[in-house]
Design an enzyme around this catalytic site. Structure first.
Site, PDB file in Angstrom:
ATOM      1  CG  HIS A 129      32.018  41.324  46.106  1.00 11.76           C
ATOM      2  ND1 HIS A 129      33.185  40.985  45.465  1.00 11.76           N
ATOM      3  CD2 HIS A 129      31.023  40.820  45.338  1.00 11.76           C
ATOM      4  CE1 HIS A 129      32.905  40.301  44.365  1.00 11.76           C
ATOM      5  NE2 HIS A 129      31.601  40.187  44.267  1.00 11.76           N
TER       6      HIS A 129
ATOM      7  CB  SER B  95      27.420  33.334  38.097  1.00 14.12           C
ATOM      8  OG  SER B  95      26.373  32.854  38.920  1.00 14.12           O
TER       9      SER B  95
ATOM     10  CG  HIS C 284      31.340  41.044  39.529  1.00  9.88           C
ATOM     11  ND1 HIS C 284      31.262  39.814  38.909  1.00  9.88           N
ATOM     12  CD2 HIS C 284      31.543  40.795  40.844  1.00  9.88           C
ATOM     13  CE1 HIS C 284      31.403  38.870  39.836  1.00  9.88           C
ATOM     14  NE2 HIS C 284      31.578  39.426  41.011  1.00  9.88           N
TER      15      HIS C 284
ATOM     16  CD  GLU D  90      33.404  36.216  44.718  1.00 10.23           C
ATOM     17  OE1 GLU D  90      34.518  36.071  45.216  1.00 10.23           O
ATOM     18  OE2 GLU D  90      33.138  35.880  43.554  1.00 10.23           O
TER      19      GLU D  90
END
Lengths: 335, 335
Positions: free
Chosen positions: B6, B71, B175, B281
């Site tokens: 990730h 994002s 996600h 992440e």
């Protein structure tokens, strides 16, 4: 003493639920609201004795902070007038349960919220219920039922309600109702998402700088928050907020509605016993027996007993914190 | 070997982000899409070497399964054509990173989703990326950006994509992207809510009965799910579903993006090491240093090292599970 801070009247008499159905039907048809039915004390007694009261006794609790069934608050249905009538009926029924079992149940009210409506009706109903002896309220951060159209809990929209809460010295449990969004299962997603969302809204704002006396209980063990406590500590840092202990944890509390030992173990370890209130959500979201333990999933007392806690810490979770968060309950008990 | 499943290209060159801005401006103005800028290999190398690559080496990882910044996928902005051009540009940039560092990075693609649009463009882009050597995809269960207007992941709407995934033998990480809903902070609420929501959607359906070969990675340690594992076992029972082990856990995996030791301890204890993939992440949601440890919050390897695991279990989390879930990666490595 063991106080369960999170019980709903999920077993209310059928006539009460039928009236709600008829009320919404009449709302949609534009016809008059039907008369509320007559419900006897015996019906109420039966509905509680065979469920909440029996389980409470079997599990060794003493009291339940008791509110209307959360999933049928249904703030997204009807309008503020419909919600007001429904809230009054539901809260009056709670008051009758409390009157019948005054040593066991204490009331928390549902509010007549409605998406986009002012909170005037909610404040009026809160005052009415506190006058009846209620000690808190359930606050729905998403009266749209899963569409999340309301501003964050830190928005001034909510402030009139907070002012009343501080004045009356009553806390709110932040609790959504049913989901009208097919993406969200109510008890498996919407409830936990709301807990997580509410905490993050609080983290991103400074609500308790404005209302230092405000107290909020986030149920279901705080949603995802304790499991992701490092993320939240890190986000507070990134957003330039004070550490969570001072920024939020003088005012925010989590309950123990986490249905396995490992979850409760994490909760008490990470959050600490100053901020945890015993709760079971019984009879509620999960009613079965865990085949791995032979006990009900929602028999949360077993997990608290099984956690690595000193007796004084367990006592905080079982009663002392609840008496601190709900001072009107303490006053009623003469404590 | 340690494979981080990730990683996002959160440090992409500014010219790439600027183009996206110009693209959306042109979309709103109804003018032509600007030309994509020229970005040199050196710019790409610099953007990775000083961030992801440096941290990966410092933390002792070997590889990162690397995808565009989540994002800014921004499926709620523009339309499917805008999303297609943006996805192609973002995925092409990932391909260039992989070409520059073929032993370190392997590609996972962003899809050109758009609320209400068919998944045809997504499938086309997935095939294009797999042809370039990508080993998986990021699937957004809520392309509306926090309004949750798409049907659950178990709905036939998604089936054409699943058919392509099974045919190509690639897994999806579920996600979301940014939140356009003020109720939801992106990384503090929307991400975790999406993880929780997706798991519950899967629980309430029977997707893996229809697609036994489908594999989904739910990031951020599975949102609220492991902490509430008892609730989910109980809900499966109440909904008449098989036990989670057979109902979901042959096909669903969680990563280790949980930024404190107690969270990882719970994850490995409750979920078991067959279903956990190492992930950080990084560089991502939480970039600071935890004052209680002196290390970065997202240095998740430290928590995995600190967890009570046998060496073979740690090896499962670090590499073996990733190679099983991403068989195209295993094939590329000759494993």
């Amino acid at each position: 003493m063991i106080i369960d801070c999170h019980g709903h009247y999920t077993t209310a008499p059928q006539a009460h639920s039928d009236w709600r159905h008829d009320q919404l039907t009449a709302f949609l048809a534009g016809t008059g609201t039907p008369h509320y039915p007559s419900i006897s004390d015996e019906e109420i007694r039966d509905s509680v004795e065979s469920h909440q009261l029996r389980l409470l006794r079997e599990r060794g609790s003493d009291m339940t902070i008791f509110s209307p069934r959360a999933s049928v608050m249904g703030h997204h249905e009807g309008d503020v007038a419909t919600s007001t009538a429904w809230s009054r009926a539901s809260n009056d029924l709670i008051a009758r349960v409390v009157d019948l079992f005054p040593n066991v149940f204490v009331g928390v009210c549902q509010l007549p919220q409605s998406p986009g409506a002012s909170l005037d009706a909610a404040i009026t109903e809160l005052r009415r219920c506190v006058d009846m002896g209620f000690v808190g309220l359930n606050l729905n951060p998403d009266p749209s039922g899963g569409h999340w159209t309301s501003p964050p809990l830190t928005d001034p929209y909510w402030f009139p309600l907070y002012e009343a809460m501080v004045e009356l010295d009553v806390p709110a449990m932040v609790h959504v109702s049913a989901s009208s969004n097919p993406a969200f299962h109510a008890t498996g997603a919407h409830y936990l998402n709301a807990d997580t969302t509410a905490f993050m809204q609080l983290l991103a704002g400074d609500l308790f700088g404005t209302f230092p006396g405000l107290r909020l209980v986030i149920p279901h063990g705080g949603g995802a928050v304790p499991y992701h406590w490092g993320r939240y500590r890190g986000l507070a840092d990134m957003l330039g907020k004070p550490p969570l202990d001072t920024h939020l944890m003088r005012n925010v509390f989590f309950d123990t509605c986490v249905y396995h030992q490992a979850g409760i173990d994490l909760l008490v370890k990470v959050i600490g016993t100053d901020n945890i209130l015993f709760g079971s959500e019984m009879v509620g979201a999960v009613r079965g027996i865990d085949p791995t333990t032979g006990h009900h999933f929602d028999d949360t007392r077993r997990y608290v007993e099984g956690a690595d806690l000193a007796p004084a810490q367990r006592e905080q979770i079982y009663a002392a914190n609840a008496l601190r968060v709900y001072p009107r309950l303490a006053a009623q008990l003469g404590l």
